[in-house]
Design a protein around this motif. Sequence first.
Motif, PDB file in Angstrom:
ATOM      1  N   LEU A  11       0.824  -1.214   0.000  1.00 58.12           N
ATOM      2  CA  LEU A  11       0.000   0.000   0.000  1.00 58.12           C
ATOM      3  C   LEU A  11       0.856   1.261   0.000  1.00 58.12           C
ATOM      4  O   LEU A  11       0.521   2.245  -0.666  1.00 58.12           O
ATOM      5  CB  LEU A  11      -0.940  -0.001   1.203  1.00 58.12           C
ATOM      6  N   LEU A  12       1.940   1.248   0.753  1.00 54.10           N
ATOM      7  CA  LEU A  12       2.839   2.411   0.763  1.00 54.10           C
ATOM      8  C   LEU A  12       3.447   2.641  -0.608  1.00 54.10           C
ATOM      9  O   LEU A  12       3.579   3.790  -1.056  1.00 54.10           O
ATOM     10  CB  LEU A  12       3.930   2.228   1.808  1.00 54.10           C
ATOM     11  N   ILE A  13       3.819   1.565  -1.285  1.00 53.80           N
ATOM     12  CA  ILE A  13       4.401   1.708  -2.621  1.00 53.80           C
ATOM     13  C   ILE A  13       3.362   2.225  -3.610  1.00 53.80           C
ATOM     14  O   ILE A  13       3.649   3.081  -4.433  1.00 53.80           O
ATOM     15  CB  ILE A  13       4.997   0.364  -3.081  1.00 53.80           C
ATOM     16  N   ILE A  14       2.144   1.715  -3.508  1.00 55.37           N
ATOM     17  CA  ILE A  14       1.090   2.142  -4.431  1.00 55.37           C
ATOM     18  C   ILE A  14       0.682   3.592  -4.165  1.00 55.37           C
ATOM     19  O   ILE A  14       0.443   4.367  -5.093  1.00 55.37           O
ATOM     20  CB  ILE A  14      -0.123   1.202  -4.316  1.00 55.37           C
ATOM     21  N   LEU A  15       0.615   3.975  -2.897  1.00 53.13           N
ATOM     22  CA  LEU A  15       0.136   5.317  -2.536  1.00 53.13           C
ATOM     23  C   LEU A  15       1.240   6.366  -2.466  1.00 53.13           C
ATOM     24  O   LEU A  15       0.964   7.513  -2.129  1.00 53.13           O
ATOM     25  CB  LEU A  15      -0.602   5.250  -1.196  1.00 53.13           C
ATOM     26  N   LYS A  16       2.466   6.006  -2.790  1.00 50.09           N
ATOM     27  CA  LYS A  16       3.578   6.955  -2.707  1.00 50.09           C
ATOM     28  C   LYS A  16       3.356   8.213  -3.541  1.00 50.09           C
ATOM     29  O   LYS A  16       3.653   9.314  -3.074  1.00 50.09           O
ATOM     30  CB  LYS A  16       4.884   6.267  -3.114  1.00 50.09           C
ATOM     31  N   VAL A  21      -0.069  15.123  -2.063  1.00 50.83           N
ATOM     32  CA  VAL A  21      -1.443  15.641  -2.017  1.00 50.83           C
ATOM     33  C   VAL A  21      -1.989  15.529  -0.594  1.00 50.83           C
ATOM     34  O   VAL A  21      -2.631  16.458  -0.089  1.00 50.83           O
ATOM     35  CB  VAL A  21      -2.348  14.881  -3.012  1.00 50.83           C
ATOM     36  N   ILE A  22      -1.717  14.407   0.050  1.00 46.53           N
ATOM     37  CA  ILE A  22      -2.171  14.226   1.434  1.00 46.53           C
ATOM     38  C   ILE A  22      -1.501  15.256   2.342  1.00 46.53           C
ATOM     39  O   ILE A  22      -2.157  15.860   3.201  1.00 46.53           O
ATOM     40  CB  ILE A  22      -1.885  12.784   1.911  1.00 46.53           C
ATOM     41  N   GLU A  23      -0.206  15.489   2.136  1.00 42.69           N
ATOM     42  CA  GLU A  23       0.509  16.495   2.925  1.00 42.69           C
ATOM     43  C   GLU A  23      -0.079  17.885   2.688  1.00 42.69           C
ATOM     44  O   GLU A  23      -0.219  18.674   3.623  1.00 42.69           O
ATOM     45  CB  GLU A  23       1.988  16.487   2.551  1.00 42.69           C
ATOM     46  N   TYR A  24      -0.475  18.178   1.436  1.00 43.35           N
ATOM     47  CA  TYR A  24      -1.069  19.473   1.106  1.00 43.35           C
ATOM     48  C   TYR A  24      -2.402  19.647   1.828  1.00 43.35           C
ATOM     49  O   TYR A  24      -2.687  20.714   2.379  1.00 43.35           O
ATOM     50  CB  TYR A  24      -1.259  19.589  -0.404  1.00 43.35           C
ATOM     51  N   VAL A  25      -3.207  18.606   1.853  1.00 44.62           N
ATOM     52  CA  VAL A  25      -4.519  18.692   2.508  1.00 44.62           C
ATOM     53  C   VAL A  25      -4.363  18.846   4.023  1.00 44.62           C
ATOM     54  O   VAL A  25      -5.061  19.661   4.646  1.00 44.62           O
ATOM     55  CB  VAL A  25      -5.371  17.447   2.164  1.00 44.62           C
ATOM     56  N   VAL A  26      -3.441  18.080   4.597  1.00 47.05           N
ATOM     57  CA  VAL A  26      -3.255  18.131   6.047  1.00 47.05           C
ATOM     58  C   VAL A  26      -2.665  19.465   6.485  1.00 47.05           C
ATOM     59  O   VAL A  26      -3.112  20.075   7.459  1.00 47.05           O
ATOM     60  CB  VAL A  26      -2.361  16.955   6.514  1.00 47.05           C
ATOM     61  N   MET A  53       2.430  21.587  -6.732  1.00 48.77           N
ATOM     62  CA  MET A  53       2.931  21.214  -8.056  1.00 48.77           C
ATOM     63  C   MET A  53       4.436  20.934  -8.021  1.00 48.77           C
ATOM     64  O   MET A  53       4.923  20.009  -8.673  1.00 48.77           O
ATOM     65  CB  MET A  53       2.622  22.314  -9.084  1.00 48.77           C
ATOM     66  N   LYS A  54       5.172  21.736  -7.256  1.00 48.95           N
ATOM     67  CA  LYS A  54       6.614  21.500  -7.128  1.00 48.95           C
ATOM     68  C   LYS A  54       6.882  20.150  -6.469  1.00 48.95           C
ATOM     69  O   LYS A  54       7.753  19.401  -6.902  1.00 48.95           O
ATOM     70  CB  LYS A  54       7.274  22.607  -6.301  1.00 48.95           C
ATOM     71  N   GLU A  55       6.121  19.830  -5.425  1.00 50.16           N
ATOM     72  CA  GLU A  55       6.312  18.556  -4.730  1.00 50.16           C
ATOM     73  C   GLU A  55       5.939  17.378  -5.616  1.00 50.16           C
ATOM     74  O   GLU A  55       6.620  16.350  -5.628  1.00 50.16           O
ATOM     75  CB  GLU A  55       5.487  18.521  -3.438  1.00 50.16           C
ATOM     76  N   LEU A  56       4.862  17.501  -6.392  1.00 51.71           N
ATOM     77  CA  LEU A  56       4.474  16.428  -7.312  1.00 51.71           C
ATOM     78  C   LEU A  56       5.523  16.232  -8.395  1.00 51.71           C
ATOM     79  O   LEU A  56       5.847  15.101  -8.778  1.00 51.71           O
ATOM     80  CB  LEU A  56       3.106  16.721  -7.933  1.00 51.71           C
ATOM     81  N   ALA A  57       6.068  17.339  -8.915  1.00 53.69           N
ATOM     82  CA  ALA A  57       7.109  17.244  -9.936  1.00 53.69           C
ATOM     83  C   ALA A  57       8.365  16.590  -9.358  1.00 53.69           C
ATOM     84  O   ALA A  57       8.997  15.754 -10.013  1.00 53.69           O
ATOM     85  CB  ALA A  57       7.425  18.629 -10.485  1.00 53.69           C
ATOM     86  N   LYS A  58       8.726  16.964  -8.140  1.00 53.61           N
ATOM     87  CA  LYS A  58       9.904  16.383  -7.498  1.00 53.61           C
ATOM     88  C   LYS A  58       9.694  14.883  -7.258  1.00 53.61           C
ATOM     89  O   LYS A  58      10.595  14.080  -7.470  1.00 53.61           O
ATOM     90  CB  LYS A  58      10.172  17.088  -6.165  1.00 53.61           C
ATOM     91  N   ASN A  62      11.838  11.832  -8.992  1.00 55.40           N
ATOM     92  CA  ASN A  62      12.547  10.818  -8.217  1.00 55.40           C
ATOM     93  C   ASN A  62      12.176   9.412  -8.657  1.00 55.40           C
ATOM     94  O   ASN A  62      12.998   8.503  -8.612  1.00 55.40           O
ATOM     95  CB  ASN A  62      12.244  10.981  -6.722  1.00 55.40           C
ATOM     96  N   GLU A  63      10.931   9.212  -9.080  1.00 49.40           N
ATOM     97  CA  GLU A  63      10.508   7.892  -9.532  1.00 49.40           C
ATOM     98  C   GLU A  63      11.087   7.551 -10.895  1.00 49.40           C
ATOM     99  O   GLU A  63      11.601   6.468 -11.110  1.00 49.40           O
ATOM    100  CB  GLU A  63       8.981   7.820  -9.599  1.00 49.40           C
ATOM    101  N   ASN A  64      10.975   8.461 -11.840  1.00 47.42           N
ATOM    102  CA  ASN A  64      11.449   8.226 -13.203  1.00 47.42           C
ATOM    103  C   ASN A  64      12.432   9.324 -13.585  1.00 47.42           C
ATOM    104  O   ASN A  64      12.035  10.327 -14.160  1.00 47.42           O
ATOM    105  CB  ASN A  64      10.275   8.228 -14.190  1.00 47.42           C
ATOM    106  N   PRO A  65      13.703   9.154 -13.297  1.00 44.09           N
ATOM    107  CA  PRO A  65      14.655  10.210 -13.661  1.00 44.09           C
ATOM    108  C   PRO A  65      14.743  10.365 -15.181  1.00 44.09           C
ATOM    109  O   PRO A  65      14.782   9.395 -15.913  1.00 44.09           O
ATOM    110  CB  PRO A  65      15.981   9.713 -13.081  1.00 44.09           C
ATOM    111  N   ILE A  66      14.728  11.617 -15.596  1.00 43.85           N
ATOM    112  CA  ILE A  66      14.787  11.920 -17.023  1.00 43.85           C
ATOM    113  C   ILE A  66      16.241  11.913 -17.458  1.00 43.85           C
ATOM    114  O   ILE A  66      17.085  12.562 -16.866  1.00 43.85           O
ATOM    115  CB  ILE A  66      14.143  13.290 -17.316  1.00 43.85           C
ATOM    116  N   SER A  67      16.520  11.178 -18.502  1.00 41.93           N
ATOM    117  CA  SER A  67      17.901  11.052 -18.960  1.00 41.93           C
ATOM    118  C   SER A  67      18.140  11.846 -20.238  1.00 41.93           C
ATOM    119  O   SER A  67      19.000  11.506 -21.026  1.00 41.93           O
ATOM    120  CB  SER A  67      18.245   9.577 -19.184  1.00 41.93           C
ATOM    121  N   THR A  68      17.355  12.913 -20.470  1.00 39.36           N
ATOM    122  CA  THR A  68      17.543  13.694 -21.690  1.00 39.36           C
ATOM    123  C   THR A  68      18.809  14.539 -21.619  1.00 39.36           C
ATOM    124  O   THR A  68      19.403  14.845 -22.638  1.00 39.36           O
ATOM    125  CB  THR A  68      16.340  14.611 -21.935  1.00 39.36           C
ATOM    126  N   ASN A  69      19.207  14.945 -20.416  1.00 43.77           N
ATOM    127  CA  ASN A  69      20.399  15.776 -20.287  1.00 43.77           C
ATOM    128  C   ASN A  69      21.681  14.962 -20.377  1.00 43.77           C
ATOM    129  O   ASN A  69      22.745  15.502 -20.620  1.00 43.77           O
ATOM    130  CB  ASN A  69      20.363  16.540 -18.962  1.00 43.77           C
TER     131      ASN A  69
END
Length: 125
Positions: A11-16, A21-26, A53-58, A62-69
């Motif tokens: 559940l922690l992996i799925i809800l990561k 969003v949960i932190e934003y609401v709380v 939006m910054k936290e979601l982007a971060k 972290n999950e899928n690092p972009i390797s374009t650079n």
Amino acid sequence: MVKKAVLILALLIILKPIFPVIEYVVNYDYISKVLCVNKEKPKLQCNGKCHLMKELAKNSENENPISTNKKIASQETTVVFFQEMNSFTITPLYFQKAKRANSNYSNLYSYKFSDSIFHPPAVIS
């Protein structure tokens, strides 16, 4: 006990991705008043969504690092062994027509078409 631990971990992996969003609401009041970049511009009605939006982007970075650079390093290879391949041709296959196994075969199957539909009797006496 082990099943519960595995379930909680799954559940922690799925809800990561939902944690920001949960932190934003709380912590809505704190984020909208302190961490919001646009708090000096109330007409935008950001209310901390910029921070979310910054936290979601971060989180997604972290999950899928972009390797374009990153440049792909080109490698030089040395040919150690080389053998020339001979060309080949595909020859078509010819199949003979199959002969009938038994020419005296008779089809004993028959079918009688009927438009009427069978209805069981209404009253059994």
